[in-house]
Design a protein around this motif. Structure first.
Motif, PDB file in Angstrom:
ATOM      1  N   SER A 382       1.057  -1.428  -0.224  1.00  0.00           N
ATOM      2  CA  SER A 382       0.161   0.010  -0.039  1.00  0.00           C
ATOM      3  C   SER A 382       0.618   1.360   0.135  1.00  0.00           C
ATOM      4  O   SER A 382       1.925   1.389   0.852  1.00  0.00           O
ATOM      5  CB  SER A 382      -0.925  -0.017   0.796  1.00  0.00           C
ATOM      6  OG  SER A 382      -0.313  -0.219   2.589  1.00  0.00           O
ATOM      7  N   SER A 383       0.707   2.122  -0.908  1.00  0.00           N
ATOM      8  CA  SER A 383       1.696   2.939  -0.964  1.00  0.00           C
ATOM      9  C   SER A 383       0.906   3.577  -2.634  1.00  0.00           C
ATOM     10  O   SER A 383       0.294   3.413  -3.016  1.00  0.00           O
ATOM     11  CB  SER A 383       2.623   2.211  -1.433  1.00  0.00           C
ATOM     12  OG  SER A 383       3.489   4.398  -2.057  1.00  0.00           O
ATOM     13  N   HIS A 384       1.480   5.006  -2.975  1.00  0.00           N
ATOM     14  CA  HIS A 384       0.617   5.649  -4.076  1.00  0.00           C
ATOM     15  C   HIS A 384       1.466   5.697  -5.167  1.00  0.00           C
ATOM     16  O   HIS A 384       1.531   6.456  -6.079  1.00  0.00           O
ATOM     17  CB  HIS A 384       0.375   6.801  -3.690  1.00  0.00           C
ATOM     18  CG  HIS A 384       0.909   7.324  -2.830  1.00  0.00           C
ATOM     19  ND1 HIS A 384       1.834   7.942  -1.335  1.00  0.00           N
ATOM     20  CD2 HIS A 384       1.630   8.594  -3.795  1.00  0.00           C
ATOM     21  CE1 HIS A 384       2.432   9.058  -1.067  1.00  0.00           C
ATOM     22  NE2 HIS A 384       2.367   9.192  -2.811  1.00  0.00           N
ATOM     23  N   VAL A 389       4.876   0.120  -4.511  1.00  0.00           N
ATOM     24  CA  VAL A 389       3.834  -0.418  -5.126  1.00  0.00           C
ATOM     25  C   VAL A 389       3.764  -2.156  -5.576  1.00  0.00           C
ATOM     26  O   VAL A 389       3.627  -2.767  -4.983  1.00  0.00           O
ATOM     27  CB  VAL A 389       2.343  -0.032  -6.360  1.00  0.00           C
ATOM     28  CG1 VAL A 389       1.350  -0.971  -6.126  1.00  0.00           C
ATOM     29  CG2 VAL A 389       1.958   1.536  -4.870  1.00  0.00           C
ATOM     30  N   GLN A 412     -10.357   3.895  -3.589  1.00  0.00           N
ATOM     31  CA  GLN A 412      -9.523   5.954  -2.828  1.00  0.00           C
ATOM     32  C   GLN A 412      -8.245   4.892  -2.639  1.00  0.00           C
ATOM     33  O   GLN A 412      -7.330   5.910  -3.323  1.00  0.00           O
ATOM     34  CB  GLN A 412      -9.658   5.926  -1.695  1.00  0.00           C
ATOM     35  CG  GLN A 412     -11.488   6.534  -1.749  1.00  0.00           C
ATOM     36  CD  GLN A 412     -11.438   7.445   0.033  1.00  0.00           C
ATOM     37  OE1 GLN A 412     -11.224   5.832   1.007  1.00  0.00           O
ATOM     38  NE2 GLN A 412     -12.166   7.937   0.348  1.00  0.00           N
ATOM     39  N   VAL A 413      -8.090   3.761  -2.929  1.00  0.00           N
ATOM     40  CA  VAL A 413      -6.374   4.053  -2.631  1.00  0.00           C
ATOM     41  C   VAL A 413      -5.330   3.612  -3.972  1.00  0.00           C
ATOM     42  O   VAL A 413      -4.468   4.043  -4.197  1.00  0.00           O
ATOM     43  CB  VAL A 413      -6.162   2.593  -2.101  1.00  0.00           C
ATOM     44  CG1 VAL A 413      -4.511   2.153  -2.067  1.00  0.00           C
ATOM     45  CG2 VAL A 413      -6.163   1.943  -0.752  1.00  0.00           C
ATOM     46  N   ARG A 414      -6.610   2.843  -5.029  1.00  0.00           N
ATOM     47  CA  ARG A 414      -5.996   3.051  -6.487  1.00  0.00           C
ATOM     48  C   ARG A 414      -5.461   3.947  -6.479  1.00  0.00           C
ATOM     49  O   ARG A 414      -4.790   3.882  -7.550  1.00  0.00           O
ATOM     50  CB  ARG A 414      -7.537   2.431  -6.614  1.00  0.00           C
ATOM     51  CG  ARG A 414      -7.158   1.201  -6.935  1.00  0.00           C
ATOM     52  CD  ARG A 414      -8.574   0.521  -7.492  1.00  0.00           C
ATOM     53  NE  ARG A 414      -8.460  -0.826  -6.719  1.00  0.00           N
ATOM     54  CZ  ARG A 414      -9.951  -1.447  -7.463  1.00  0.00           C
ATOM     55  NH1 ARG A 414     -10.678  -0.823  -8.525  1.00  0.00           N
ATOM     56  NH2 ARG A 414     -10.069  -2.916  -6.753  1.00  0.00           N
ATOM     57  N   GLY A 415      -6.218   5.569  -6.707  1.00  0.00           N
ATOM     58  CA  GLY A 415      -6.062   6.271  -7.441  1.00  0.00           C
ATOM     59  C   GLY A 415      -6.269   6.374  -8.808  1.00  0.00           C
ATOM     60  O   GLY A 415      -7.625   5.577  -9.068  1.00  0.00           O
ATOM     61  N   ARG A 418      -3.487   3.507 -13.739  1.00  0.00           N
ATOM     62  CA  ARG A 418      -3.081   3.660 -14.251  1.00  0.00           C
ATOM     63  C   ARG A 418      -2.021   2.384 -14.940  1.00  0.00           C
ATOM     64  O   ARG A 418      -2.980   1.453 -15.696  1.00  0.00           O
ATOM     65  CB  ARG A 418      -2.106   2.737 -12.821  1.00  0.00           C
ATOM     66  CG  ARG A 418      -1.648   3.784 -11.590  1.00  0.00           C
ATOM     67  CD  ARG A 418      -0.795   3.810 -11.228  1.00  0.00           C
ATOM     68  NE  ARG A 418      -1.191   5.071 -10.076  1.00  0.00           N
ATOM     69  CZ  ARG A 418      -1.552   6.528  -9.987  1.00  0.00           C
ATOM     70  NH1 ARG A 418      -1.878   7.021 -11.710  1.00  0.00           N
ATOM     71  NH2 ARG A 418      -1.358   7.625  -9.042  1.00  0.00           N
ATOM     72  N   GLU A 440      -0.978  14.951 -13.095  1.00  0.00           N
ATOM     73  CA  GLU A 440      -1.799  13.911 -11.789  1.00  0.00           C
ATOM     74  C   GLU A 440       0.017  14.155 -10.732  1.00  0.00           C
ATOM     75  O   GLU A 440       0.835  14.035 -11.268  1.00  0.00           O
ATOM     76  CB  GLU A 440      -2.346  12.680 -12.001  1.00  0.00           C
ATOM     77  CG  GLU A 440      -2.496  12.009 -10.977  1.00  0.00           C
ATOM     78  CD  GLU A 440      -2.491  10.332 -11.178  1.00  0.00           C
ATOM     79  OE1 GLU A 440      -2.314   9.918 -12.411  1.00  0.00           O
ATOM     80  OE2 GLU A 440      -2.984   9.600 -10.315  1.00  0.00           O
ATOM     81  N   LEU A 442       2.390  12.947  -7.998  1.00  0.00           N
ATOM     82  CA  LEU A 442       3.082  12.101  -6.962  1.00  0.00           C
ATOM     83  C   LEU A 442       4.064  12.239  -6.479  1.00  0.00           C
ATOM     84  O   LEU A 442       5.245  12.970  -7.214  1.00  0.00           O
ATOM     85  CB  LEU A 442       3.390  10.856  -7.596  1.00  0.00           C
ATOM     86  CG  LEU A 442       1.693  10.160  -8.211  1.00  0.00           C
ATOM     87  CD1 LEU A 442       2.083   8.774  -8.906  1.00  0.00           C
ATOM     88  CD2 LEU A 442       0.583   9.933  -7.366  1.00  0.00           C
TER      89      LEU A 442
ATOM     90  N   GLN B  88      -0.809  -2.297  -9.934  1.00  0.00           N
ATOM     91  CA  GLN B  88      -1.744  -1.176  -9.684  1.00  0.00           C
ATOM     92  C   GLN B  88      -3.154  -1.692 -10.468  1.00  0.00           C
ATOM     93  O   GLN B  88      -4.254  -1.415 -10.984  1.00  0.00           O
ATOM     94  CB  GLN B  88      -1.171  -0.527  -9.939  1.00  0.00           C
ATOM     95  CG  GLN B  88      -0.531   0.061  -8.487  1.00  0.00           C
ATOM     96  CD  GLN B  88       0.294   1.712  -9.340  1.00  0.00           C
ATOM     97  OE1 GLN B  88       0.623   2.409  -9.974  1.00  0.00           O
ATOM     98  NE2 GLN B  88      -0.446   2.750  -8.138  1.00  0.00           N
TER      99      GLN B  88
END
Lengths: 484, 225
Positions: A382-384, A389, A412-415, A418, A440, A442, B88
């Motif tokens: 779990s990270s952005h 990730v 929400q975690v997904r962003g 990707r 976007e 980061l 992801q």
């Protein structure tokens, strides 16, 4: 502490294939260095050969005499093989080169009740070896060795009675002592013919006549000084060597020899509950470099029969450029044996569906064949940051954040969207792209070592590939992935 | 029927067009137009070949299929992918990232070996393999392995391949503004289809070149005098 010393005086001779023995051909093993016959088979002894004869004298006794050169390396190899199988019976084994094994029996009484039970198992093992042996028990290693070396071939003296052992020891002739001939001659000259008479002499008197090495040896026999012993530890990779002593021109004739070695392999694997994934067969050829044949089994096999079929199949395609004189089988590639436990009911309901391997089995198989580095199981941390990730970088300098399951990855975690393909490291953007989405931003966490601030854009290049590009504050552009 | 032909037909040396068994065991693709063109969807078990450049939308085309066949008990294999498969993206498509395994090796025979083992094992739902050169014999082997393990293989090859492989389905993909231009080069049991454009803007609204806004009312053309 009770010790058993087993001596294999004819190790090299016993290794000669049965085919020659059956034909009653006299065979002798000659130590070239001392020009002396060290081992002779029954046929040779019948011809009049005695151990210690010179080569010329021995050959002159029979026209058919086969002479084998004494090979110390081979003898040591064979002894190691014997100790490998002994380990199944006795835990404490010490190799006593060139041809002896020392077994510590006392700790095994816990398992086998008493000496009789223990000896029964040991004897079973010895008879299976198909080599000639002699042995004796005593309360210290040197004494056991001394008594054993005075025995005739295939004779054993087994007891745990102190008086009986002492009696054996005292009646042992003096020339069985493992010492120089000069000392034995000296002892015989003063009228000492057996060990008992030697023990009657006070040590102080002996010290005046003989050197310290001999005195240490005597003390070791008496059990006053312990003998330094290196105990055998089982070797992990399986290795078995077999000298043929005759030449084989076709691979078909290797089968009987192979099946014996593969039986050993099968035992080795069964005891460790392992499956062999591949074995390496080295055929030593006369006057040519050795031929190495590697046999693979994709799912791993334990049984000798399965390996024999696989090896035979492989050997059918091998052309021998020169006759085979010896062979060796190595097995480094093993995996633990796991069985798939299936749900009886679900299997019935799915009808024909059958799972041959479990996930772990398949992964271990792939690991074994391709190497751990080439098979990666993906995970999600779990990270952005995309690197974190995918586990390519760590978020905190010390610890790696835990991989999470799909159910805990929320919307929400997904962003945002990707890419499917992520480059190992962002590459400088060298092509022209047109931007369609973005930016976007980061940023890395404040506690991370190398802070990054990236403005990500979705762009398309001239090959119509959808790219994931980013700009860093100083204006440089990088490519980080593709939307496949 | 001519009597000389009877033994040939009985011995299965000659196939008649009407004998061709069509098993319509299909998995919807998630795209209505493609479902229609493929008469149902992706073949349930077997080998699918995609002739495509990388990064134009081939994995997005497959994504609904991957997530439909993926189960928690089974693995998904990516063999010889051009770069790292982003977990992801997998999570975005409801695929458990830990169920995906990436295999990277340069040796062709090892790639094929791992593909065959995976397909045969019965614990892999789908194998995606990036490889250029194939012999039809190798494909047949993989096809049998996939059938035995009730699994699927997707082969991704560069565009414009001349040799035809004995696969269940061959699609050629070309990039297009709002999705992909797809040609069905081969489909077992059906005729090939000419090129058509698949609009993926509904599923992937961010990856379109010309966005059509649904809140704009087109005005009637008016001549300005």
């Amino acid at each position: 502490m009770l010790w058993l010393y087993v001596d294999f005086p004819q190790l090299q001779l016993d290794n000669v294939d049965d085919k020659l023995c059956e034909e009653q051909i006299p065979i002798i093993v000659v130590n070239g260095q001392h020009n002396a016959v060290v081992q002779a088979n029954q046929a040779a002894i019948d011809c009049g050969v005695r151990l210690g004869f010179g080569l010329g004298r021995a050959i002159s006794l029979s026209q058919q005499m086969q002479v084998i050169n004494y090979d110390e390396k081979l003898t040591n190899k064979l002894l190691a093989q014997i100790s490998q199988s002994a380990y199944q019976v006795i835990a404490d084994i010490a190799l006593m080169p060139p041809h002896g094994l020392l077994l510590r029996l006392s700790p095994m009484f816990v398992l086998y009740d008493d000496l009789a039970g223990c000896w029964q198992r040991v004897q079973e093992w010895l008879n299976n070896l198909q080599v000639s042996y002699r042995g004796a028990t005593a309360f210290n290693p040197q004494a056991a060795k001394l008594i054993a070396s005075a025995q005739a071939l295939s004779q054993t003296q087994i007891s745990d009675d102190k008086h009986l052992i002492n009696q054996w020891l005292s009646t042992t002739p003096i020339n069985a002592l493992n010492t120089s001939e000069k000392i034995i001659e000296q002892l015989l000259a003063i009228g000492i013919s057996n060990v008992g008479a030697l023990f009657d002499l006070p040590m102080a008197q002996l010290a005046r006549r003989f050197d310290s090495d001999f005195l240490t040896y005597i003390s070791q026999i008496k059990g006053e000084i312990p003998l330094a012993i290196d105990f055998y530890l089982p070797q992990t990779p399986f290795c078995f060597y077999r000298d043929l002593n005759y030449e084989l021109h076709t691979t078909v004739h290797l089968t009987p020899v192979l099946s014996k070695i593969l039986d050993e392999l099968s035992n080795y694997l069964r005891v460790r509950d392992k499956l062999a994934l591949s074995i390496e067969l080295t055929l030593k050829l006369r006057d040519k470099p050795a031929l190495i044949v590697t046999v693979h089994s994709s799912q791993g096999e334990q049984s000798a029969a399965a390996w024999l079929t696989l090896t035979q199949l492989q050997l059918e395609r091998v052309e021998l450029t020169a006759p085979v004189i010896s062979l060796e089988i190595n097995c480094h590639d093993t995996s633990s044996k796991t069985t798939v436990s299936e749900d009886l009911l679900s299997q019935a309901s799915h009808g024909a569906k059958r799972q041959r391997l479990s996930k772990a089995q398949l992964l271990s198989l792939l690991h074994a064949k391709l190497g751990e580095d080439n098979v990666t199981q993906l995970d999600y941390h779990s990270s952005h940051l995309p690197e974190v990730v995918n586990g390519l970088a760590v978020s905190t300098p010390r610890s790696r954040c835990e991989a999470v399951e799909l159910s805990s990855i929320t919307e929400q975690v997904r962003g945002g969207l990707r890419p499917s393909y992520l480059l190992n490291k962002p590459e400088p953007l060298t092509m022209t792209v047109s931007i369609f989405h973005g930016p976007e931003r980061l940023c890395s966490h404040w506690w991370q070592k190398s802070p990054v601030t990236r403005d990500y854009y979705i762009a398309k290049n001239s090959q119509q590939q959808w790219c994931w590009v980013f700009k860093i504050p100083n204006g440089q552009w990088f490519l980080h992935g593709y939307f496949g | 029927m001519h009597t000389d032909l009877a033994p040939l037909i009985d011995g299965r040396h000659i196939w008649l067009g009407s004998q061709q068994a069509i098993t319509d065991d299909n998995q919807p693709t998630g795209y209505a137009l493609l479902d229609k063109k493929l008469r149902g969807g992706w073949p349930q078990y077997g080998v699918i070949e995609l002739q495509t450049a990388n990064g134009i939308g081939e994995l997005r085309l497959l994504a609904p299929f991957l997530s439909a066949v993926a189960t928690t008990q089974q693995l998904i294999m990516f063999i010889n992918a051009p770069s790292i498969i982003n977990s992801q993206m997998l999570a975005f498509n409801d695929i458990e990232p830990s169920a995906a395994v990436m295999i990277t090796t340069n040796d062709d025979s090892q790639q094929l070996w791992s593909a065959e083992q995976s397909l045969h094992s019965g614990c892999v739902s789908i194998v995606v393999l990036w490889q250029q050169q194939f012999s039809s014999c190798q494909v047949k082997r993989l096809k049998l392995a996939a059938k035995a393990g009730r699994s699927r293989l997707i082969v991704i090859r560069p565009p414009n391949q001349l040799s035809a492989l004995p696969v269940n389905l061959t699609l050629a993909l070309m990039p297009s503004d709002n999705g992909l231009d797809i040609t069905i080069k081969k489909q077992q049991g059906h005729w090939p289809q000419p090129m058509f454009t698949l609009d993926m803007s509904q599923q992937w609204p961010d990856l379109v070149t010309h966005r059509t806004y649904d809140n704009v009312i087109a005005l009637a053309k008016r001549r300005v005098s």
